[in-house]
Design a protein around this motif. Structure first.
Motif, PDB file in Angstrom:
ATOM      1  N   ARG A  71       0.800  -1.237  -0.288  1.00 40.05           N
ATOM      2  CA  ARG A  71      -0.417  -0.029  -0.135  1.00 40.05           C
ATOM      3  C   ARG A  71       0.640   1.375   0.757  1.00 40.05           C
ATOM      4  O   ARG A  71       1.738   1.263   0.507  1.00 40.05           O
ATOM      5  N   ARG A  72       0.438   2.003  -0.631  1.00 38.44           N
ATOM      6  CA  ARG A  72       1.471   3.040  -1.029  1.00 38.44           C
ATOM      7  C   ARG A  72       0.746   4.275  -1.585  1.00 38.44           C
ATOM      8  O   ARG A  72      -0.476   4.165  -1.845  1.00 38.44           O
ATOM      9  N   LEU A  73       0.684   5.449  -0.924  1.00 36.20           N
ATOM     10  CA  LEU A  73       0.634   6.917  -1.290  1.00 36.20           C
ATOM     11  C   LEU A  73       1.113   7.985  -2.850  1.00 36.20           C
ATOM     12  O   LEU A  73       2.178   7.385  -3.011  1.00 36.20           O
ATOM     13  N   VAL A  74       0.333   7.762  -4.069  1.00 32.81           N
ATOM     14  CA  VAL A  74       0.113   8.599  -4.936  1.00 32.81           C
ATOM     15  C   VAL A  74       0.257   9.887  -5.283  1.00 32.81           C
ATOM     16  O   VAL A  74      -0.985   9.644  -5.833  1.00 32.81           O
ATOM     17  N   ALA A  75       1.566  10.795  -5.718  1.00 34.74           N
ATOM     18  CA  ALA A  75       0.679  12.615  -6.394  1.00 34.74           C
ATOM     19  C   ALA A  75       1.104  12.040  -7.464  1.00 34.74           C
ATOM     20  O   ALA A  75       2.650  12.438  -7.791  1.00 34.74           O
ATOM     21  N   LYS A  76       0.263  12.696  -8.124  1.00 34.70           N
ATOM     22  CA  LYS A  76       0.799  13.086  -9.615  1.00 34.70           C
ATOM     23  C   LYS A  76       1.250  14.540  -9.315  1.00 34.70           C
ATOM     24  O   LYS A  76       0.873  15.630  -8.786  1.00 34.70           O
ATOM     25  N   PHE A  77       2.615  14.713 -10.445  1.00 30.30           N
ATOM     26  CA  PHE A  77       2.848  16.208  -9.848  1.00 30.30           C
ATOM     27  C   PHE A  77       3.642  16.462 -11.061  1.00 30.30           C
ATOM     28  O   PHE A  77       3.860  15.949 -11.950  1.00 30.30           O
ATOM     29  N   THR A  78       3.261  17.884 -11.729  1.00 26.94           N
ATOM     30  CA  THR A  78       3.900  18.437 -12.892  1.00 26.94           C
ATOM     31  C   THR A  78       4.396  20.443 -13.051  1.00 26.94           C
ATOM     32  O   THR A  78       3.606  20.408 -11.818  1.00 26.94           O
ATOM     33  N   ASP A  79       4.536  20.140 -13.709  1.00 23.54           N
ATOM     34  CA  ASP A  79       5.099  21.362 -14.087  1.00 23.54           C
ATOM     35  C   ASP A  79       5.147  22.738 -15.433  1.00 23.54           C
ATOM     36  O   ASP A  79       5.516  23.005 -15.280  1.00 23.54           O
ATOM     37  N   GLY A  80       3.956  21.166 -16.264  1.00 27.51           N
ATOM     38  CA  GLY A  80       3.713  22.232 -17.636  1.00 27.51           C
ATOM     39  C   GLY A  80       4.138  21.075 -18.416  1.00 27.51           C
ATOM     40  O   GLY A  80       3.841  21.333 -19.245  1.00 27.51           O
ATOM     41  N   THR A  81       5.187  20.373 -17.608  1.00 26.87           N
ATOM     42  CA  THR A  81       6.430  19.831 -19.160  1.00 26.87           C
ATOM     43  C   THR A  81       6.276  18.552 -19.033  1.00 26.87           C
ATOM     44  O   THR A  81       6.809  18.000 -20.374  1.00 26.87           O
ATOM     45  N   GLY A  82       4.949  18.081 -18.167  1.00 22.99           N
ATOM     46  CA  GLY A  82       5.179  16.568 -18.075  1.00 22.99           C
ATOM     47  C   GLY A  82       4.676  16.033 -16.556  1.00 22.99           C
ATOM     48  O   GLY A  82       4.728  17.340 -15.869  1.00 22.99           O
TER      49      GLY A  82
END
Length: 689
Positions: A71-82
């Protein structure tokens, strides 16, 4: 405990795991590396080869993935390039409560490849507006144990604590060095050094901070060592050995087995000068294996006997004590010097005769193990204490020899473990040092070769050839505590193999788990020549002298340190025949191990090998040569790399003590106070060497 962010539980963990109990301890908990965080990358640039990256962007979504342990926590992170995933395996609720979707953050971590995308596991994450420690050049990394990490005292948490502490101190760290030390050396203040070691403003200031803190560490150690030595010389008056008498002169003229080397003559002169000076001798005698230290020690014993004093020689093992006893008895021949041996295995009826003879002065030389320091051993007039391989005795053990006398006897410490100059200056900086740097005439250097363990047939053929010529062979197996059972199994299997390969010869075995009598019997079979091959652990590392043994085979040589390999090699090459040392290893070797074996093959010089050992391993592993109770704990300086700073520190310490031996002048008040804080122990072991 009262520093914001710590509290009682974390304070206890810091104390138990890192020895941090005070603000000072925390400030002196230095980073082990720095990472440059002055650059921002874009998500599009990320690849798995990068060691660390720093990104600026937003979390778009949190998602719990997997069950139970995965079990893990995943956050989607973006700077606008991907997009890149930020992943946490623990503290999931804490993360979702603390970090908000849509807010701008700076994240920092080590990228790893997962499928066709990249992620950062447990990254550092800070709001963009909180720029006090992020995106600010060199960022410190601190050692944290598993238990510390479980208490949320990971590297970043320690970094935060350092920042909080330094901010609250507001540059008010008390100085430890007075202006007359700081200014000529252009050293920065302690406040600036501590600030820049944790949060460097530039690479140049980091280097200056390191120099200041290394100098501090080495300077106060040298000041302590030199002041202790001077106090001893002032307080401890020695015996005066006024004459060089019949025993010494007769031995020198008629009994010497060979002409002394120039190095031996020089050392005898130094010892004679000490023993005639009226001050207590405290001398370290260093000499490579086979350089003739025992002969020099005997001449010091005869000097004591000529002046109506007794002497003792204390060795770390029964085998070595017995070896010394036989060697010295052989050298003395019919000279009127009564010599006796006392070890843990000396029978009661022999002890009952021996102890009164020591107490009334009939026995002039007592050779033994730590049995010599038992309360039942009383000397009539102990005038010389010789300790062999002294790093194997604790300082408290050795002190029990001195208290057998009203006046501390002259002390001669012998070591066949060559000690690098920088280490000797620090560990034995309060001793006068003599070095025997020549081998006796007729000794040939041992030829050392490295062979892989898949080519044993050639090795066996070579050993058979040597044994046919009347020579004997040692075969040594490693014995490491962590894998002791496996090592004993390898030793016993090796013993069986040698018996099968060499059925026509006698093979005997010696190891530490044997009873003393069995061990002694095995050794005697080899010493007498009855056995041609001795299979053993490192119990034979020190002191066994079999001139007829011409080959030393070291199995699993990659598992031994350089100094130990050199000690083992010193067991051969004691006769006039050419001797050999064969280092047997597996084929797969790390670069450092390969380098170690190459050094052994190319050099026979113990001091050169000790210097190489110090460079390869650092001083930490060499602290085995330290006496228990004499701890040398360097937090930032390295004896391998900082020899020049050490020499500078020693020179300055000598200069200051020449002018002000007790550091009583007002200008040295800071030094006196710091020295007392650092070295204020209940008992001054330094006075008893």
């Amino acid at each position: 405990m009262y520093l914001p962010g710590v509290g009682p539980k974390k304070a206890e963990t810091l104390m138990q795991e890192a020895g941090i109990a005070s603000y000072e301890d925390l400030l002196y908990y230095f980073p082990y590396k720095y990472v440059d965080r002055s650059r921002f990358y874009t998500v599009r640039e990320v690849n798995g080869e990068m060691p660390y990256i720093q990104l600026k962007g937003r979390i778009t979504v949190f998602d719990i993935v997997g069950e139970m342990r995965s079990r893990r926590l995943v956050a989607k992170f973006t700077d606008g390039t991907g997009f890149i995933d930020l992943v946490w395996f623990k503290g999931l609720k804490y993360i979702t409560d603390k970090y908000k979707i849509g807010r701008e953050y700076i994240v920092f971590g080590k990228p790893s490849e997962f499928g066709k995308s990249y992620n950062l596991v447990h990254p550092d994450i800070d709001p963009v507006e909180d720029t006090r420690q992020v995106a600010n050049g060199l960022t410190p990394f601190y050692t944290a144990t598993e238990r510390m990490k479980k208490s949320f005292l990971h590297s970043r948490a320690i970094q935060d604590l350092q920042y909080t502490l330094l901010s609250s101190l507001n540059r008010q760290v008390p100085e430890t060095l007075p202006p007359h030390v700081l200014e000529p050396l252009h050293l920065i203040s302690l406040s600036d050094a501590l600030r820049n070691i944790h949060f460097p403003e530039s690479t140049e200031l980091l280097n200056r901070a390191r120099l200041r803190l290394k100098f501090d560490e080495l300077f106060f150690i040298q000041l302590h060592i030199l002041q202790t030595a001077r106090t001893r010389q002032r307080k401890l008056k020695g015996f005066v050995f006024g004459k060089v008498g019949d025993l010494f002169n007769t031995f020198y003229k008629e009994y010497l087995p060979f002409e002394l080397t120039n190095a031996q003559k020089r050392v005898v002169r130094e010892i004679r000068s000490d023993m005639g000076s009226g001050r207590q001798m405290n001398r370290l005698l260093q000499g490579d294996v086979g350089s003739g230290k025992t002969l020099v020690a005997l001449m010091a014993v005869l000097l004591a006997a000529d002046n109506r004093y007794q002497a003792c020689i204390m060795a770390p093992t029964g085998i070595l004590a017995h070896q010394h006893y036989l060697t010295l008895t052989g050298l003395l021949k019919d000279l009127p010097v009564r010599i006796a041996l006392l070890t843990g295995s000396t029978k009661k009826k022999d002890r009952d005769k021996l102890l009164p003879a020591v107490a009334n002065g009939e026995i002039q030389l007592l050779v033994g193990t730590h049995a010599l320091i038992e309360d039942t051993v009383v000397f009539a007039s102990l005038g010389l204490a010789i300790i062999d391989e002294q790093h194997r005795f604790g300082v408290a053990q050795r002190s029990r020899l001195w208290i057998k006398n009203h006046t501390a006897p002259p002390v001669l410490i012998m070591s066949a473990t060559p000690i690098p100059r920088t280490l000797a200056m620090t560990l034995y900086g309060d001793l006068d040092v003599s070095v025997i740097d020549e081998l006796p005439p007729g000794r040939k250097p041992v030829k050392t070769v490295h062979r892989y363990d898949n080519k044993k047939a050639e090795l066996y053929a070579f050993l058979r050839q040597e044994i046919r010529q009347g020579r004997q062979v040692y075969v040594v197996y490693p014995l490491i505590e962590e894998s002791e059972r496996l090592d004993y199994k390898n030793l016993e299997e090796g013993f069986q193999v040698f018996r099968e390969v060499f059925p026509e010869y006698t093979v005997c075995m010696v190891h530490g788990k044997m009873k003393p009598k069995e061990k002694e019997a095995g050794m005697q079979r080899f010493v007498s020549g009855e056995a041609q091959i001795l299979v053993a652990t490192t119990v034979i590392e020190v002191g066994v002298n079999v001139p007829n043994a011409s080959v030393m085979v070291i199995e699993s040589a990659e598992r031994f340190g350089l100094s130990q390999l050199h000690q083992l090699r010193g067991r051969v090459g004691r006769g006039a025949d050419q001797s050999y040392c064969v280092l047997v290893s597996s084929y797969k070797l790390g670069s450092e191990t390969r380098k170690r074996l190459e050094i052994m093959v190319s050099s026979n010089d113990g001091f050169e090998i000790a210097e190489a050992d110090l460079r390869l391993r650092g001083h930490g592993d060499l602290e085995g040569t330290l006496q228990s109770g004499d701890g040398l704990y360097l937090k930032i300086a390295s004896l391998a790399a900082d020899g020049r700073i050490l020499q500078l520190a020693r020179n300055l310490a000598e200069e200051i003590l020449n002018d002000d031996p007790l550091l009583e002048s007002p200008r040295n008040q800071l030094l006196r106070e710091r020295l007392q804080r650092l070295f204020n122990k209940k008992m001054n072991w330094g006075l008893i060497s």
